[in-house]
Write a protein that holds these residues in place. Structure first.
Motif, mmCIF file in Angstrom:
data_model
loop_
_atom_site.group_PDB
_atom_site.id
_atom_site.type_symbol
_atom_site.label_atom_id
_atom_site.label_comp_id
_atom_site.label_asym_id
_atom_site.label_seq_id
_atom_site.Cartn_x
_atom_site.Cartn_y
_atom_site.Cartn_z
ATOM 1 N N HIS A 1 26.502 -48.870 38.542
ATOM 2 C CA HIS A 1 27.605 -49.248 39.673
ATOM 3 C C HIS A 1 26.919 -49.901 41.058
ATOM 4 C CE1 HIS A 1 31.705 -49.485 41.142
ATOM 5 N NE2 HIS A 1 31.133 -49.444 42.522
ATOM 6 N N GLU B 1 36.143 -52.734 39.382
ATOM 7 C CA GLU B 1 36.464 -51.374 39.812
ATOM 8 C C GLU B 1 38.048 -51.741 40.428
ATOM 9 O OE1 GLU B 1 33.985 -50.381 43.458
ATOM 10 O OE2 GLU B 1 34.539 -48.184 42.933
ATOM 11 N N HIS C 1 41.637 -47.487 42.089
ATOM 12 C CA HIS C 1 40.673 -47.294 43.284
ATOM 13 C C HIS C 1 41.161 -46.404 44.158
ATOM 14 C CE1 HIS C 1 38.004 -48.266 46.643
ATOM 15 N NE2 HIS C 1 36.995 -47.843 45.768
ATOM 16 N N HIS D 1 37.274 -42.394 40.269
ATOM 17 C CA HIS D 1 38.396 -42.467 41.227
ATOM 18 C C HIS D 1 39.515 -42.081 40.760
ATOM 19 C CE1 HIS D 1 36.705 -44.905 44.512
ATOM 20 N NE2 HIS D 1 35.754 -45.494 43.626
ATOM 21 N N HIS E 1 30.566 -43.975 38.628
ATOM 22 C CA HIS E 1 29.729 -43.492 39.712
ATOM 23 C C HIS E 1 30.744 -42.403 40.358
ATOM 24 C CE1 HIS E 1 32.940 -46.155 40.969
ATOM 25 N NE2 HIS E 1 32.639 -46.066 42.374
ATOM 26 N N ARG F 1 37.666 -36.770 44.170
ATOM 27 C CA ARG F 1 37.002 -38.021 43.397
ATOM 28 C C ARG F 1 35.866 -37.585 42.757
ATOM 29 N NH1 ARG F 1 34.190 -41.164 41.841
ATOM 30 N NH2 ARG F 1 33.524 -43.088 42.711
ATOM 31 N N ASP G 1 25.773 -46.637 43.221
ATOM 32 C CA ASP G 1 26.890 -46.991 44.422
ATOM 33 C C ASP G 1 26.216 -47.560 45.380
ATOM 34 O OD1 ASP G 1 29.440 -47.460 45.323
ATOM 35 O OD2 ASP G 1 30.025 -45.305 45.339
HETATM 36 ZN ZN LIG Z 1 33.717 -46.909 44.120
#
Ligand SMILES: [Zn+2]
Length: 383
Positions: free
Chosen positions: A28, A127, A154, A196, A217, A229, A326
């Protein structure tokens, strides 16, 4: 460009060699959206951001997934589909500018072949599934353009799944279309990314998917209590049974409780300031800068990230963990010694210092992700 003035870790030749001589998949990196916000030629050294060709080369990075990130604000709009196509165009433009440096990778075989040629592969992950717009023809379209994983939602519930950040829980997991989509992604050969989504959506996706899934990620809730998350230990165990892989997010607010609490407080203070000062006021516009000066983010360290890798290995073994930094997606919140794509040797050195064997390190760098990707390719080839 970030220059690491004082490295807390001494990187040996061995760590550099491991970085240069193996495939490194980082699942990611938000380069496409960075270009959307401020275009820059990443085939050359760049002043800002976490990724460019020279730094990737220095770090040994050769298979970063380019994140085709679609903001939740476009969730129910045809513009999400258009933006996805546009961001893929950006990645093609990177390759077009420097075909001697980069190539898109559509398969595990292409990653291997391009690695052998010294090229940096740019596989694509989407994403947010909103560009699918409820139409399986769009899944096929994006597969043909190179998308090899889709993060189902997301920051808000979309037409596919609930989001961990969105407490409304519209679907109590996956939507009816989301369930259909997961099964179809298996058949087409697009990996299911559960980063997510809400816990319920995660468990439903696992139940439906015939193939191992990924968290492209995410980090661990064990270190950030209450932060949905990230994945909790039961989810990690379920992921292990599914044969999937969690790719650890480096962002400080994902890896330490201190930084996570800081970021929650910052969001609350920001909301309050917006209400008090007015969203369009000059005072509010300078809020972020002033806030960061007065309340600096407590950065995580390389060791905090290593703790996450250790925790997964202790829970379910070495076969289910990798890296999803990320980079270019979490702003100035990266841990010390993991500030940009030149930093993979630091991570490798940290693993060596903790006693990981070369073979296990190679699994973390790409082996585990490649196994999952191949399993998905094999399933799609037969269905
Ligand atoms: Zn993200």
């Amino acid at each position: 460009m970030y220059v690491s003035s004082v490295l807390a870790i001494t990187v040996t030749d061995k760590a550099n060699k491991l970085a240069q001589e193996n495939i490194i998949i980082d699942s990611h990196i938000d380069v496409p959206y960075r270009l959307e916000e401020k275009w820059v030629d990443v085939t050359k050294a760049t002043e800002d951001g976490d990724f460019d060709y020279p730094r990737a080369k220095q770090g040994g990075l050769n298979a970063p997934f380019m994140s085709i990130y679609i903001p939740a604000s476009l969730d129910n709009s045809a513009n999400s589909t258009k933006l996805a196509d546009k961001l893929i165009d950006y990645v093609e433009a990177i390759v077009g500018r420097a075909p001697d440096k980069f190539a898109i990778a559509n398969s595990t075989t292409e990653v291997e072949q391009q690695f052998a040629k010294g090229l940096i592969s740019l596989p694509l992950g989407m994403e947010n599934g909103s560009p699918i717009q409820g139409d399986l023809a769009n899944l096929q379209h994006f597969y043909e353009r190179g998308i090899r994983y889709i993060t189902l939602a997301h920051s808000q519930a979309n037409h596919i799944a609930d989001s961990s950040y969105d407490l409304r829980r519209k679907w109590k997991g996956l939507s009816p279309f989301g369930k259909e989509l997961v099964a179809e992604m298996n058949k087409v050969g697009v990996l299911i990314d559960i980063s997510h989504v809400s816990d319920a959506a995660f468990y439903q996706a696992l139940e439906i998917s015939k193939t191992p899934v990924i968290a492209s990620h995410s980090s661990l809730r064990a270190f950030t209590p209450g932060f949905e998350r990230n994945m909790d230990d039961d989810m990690i165990k379920a992921l292990g049974k599914n044969g999937g892989v969690i790719q650890i997010n480096f962002g400080s607010t994902f890896v330490t409780k201190r930084a996570n609490v800081w970021s929650k407080k910052r969001s609350a203070d920001q909301k309050k300031a917006a209400e008090e000062l007015g969203k369009d006021s000059d005072e509010f516009k300078s809020f972020s800068t002033k806030y960061a000066e007065e309340n600096p983010l407590p950065y995580a360290t390389l060791d905090s990230v290593l703790d996450h890798i250790d925790h997964v290995v202790k829970l379910i073994g070495i076969d289910h963990v990798g890296i999803g930094s990320d980079f270019d997606g979490v702003g100035d919140s990266l841990p010390t010694d993991l500030k940009d794509v030149s930093a993979y040797p630091n991570l490798i050195q940290g693993l060596l210092n903790r006693g990981y064997s070369d073979a296990h390190i190679i699994q973390i760098l790409s082996g585990n992700f490649m196994r999952v990707w191949k399993a998905n390719e094999d399933y799609a080839a037969k269905h």
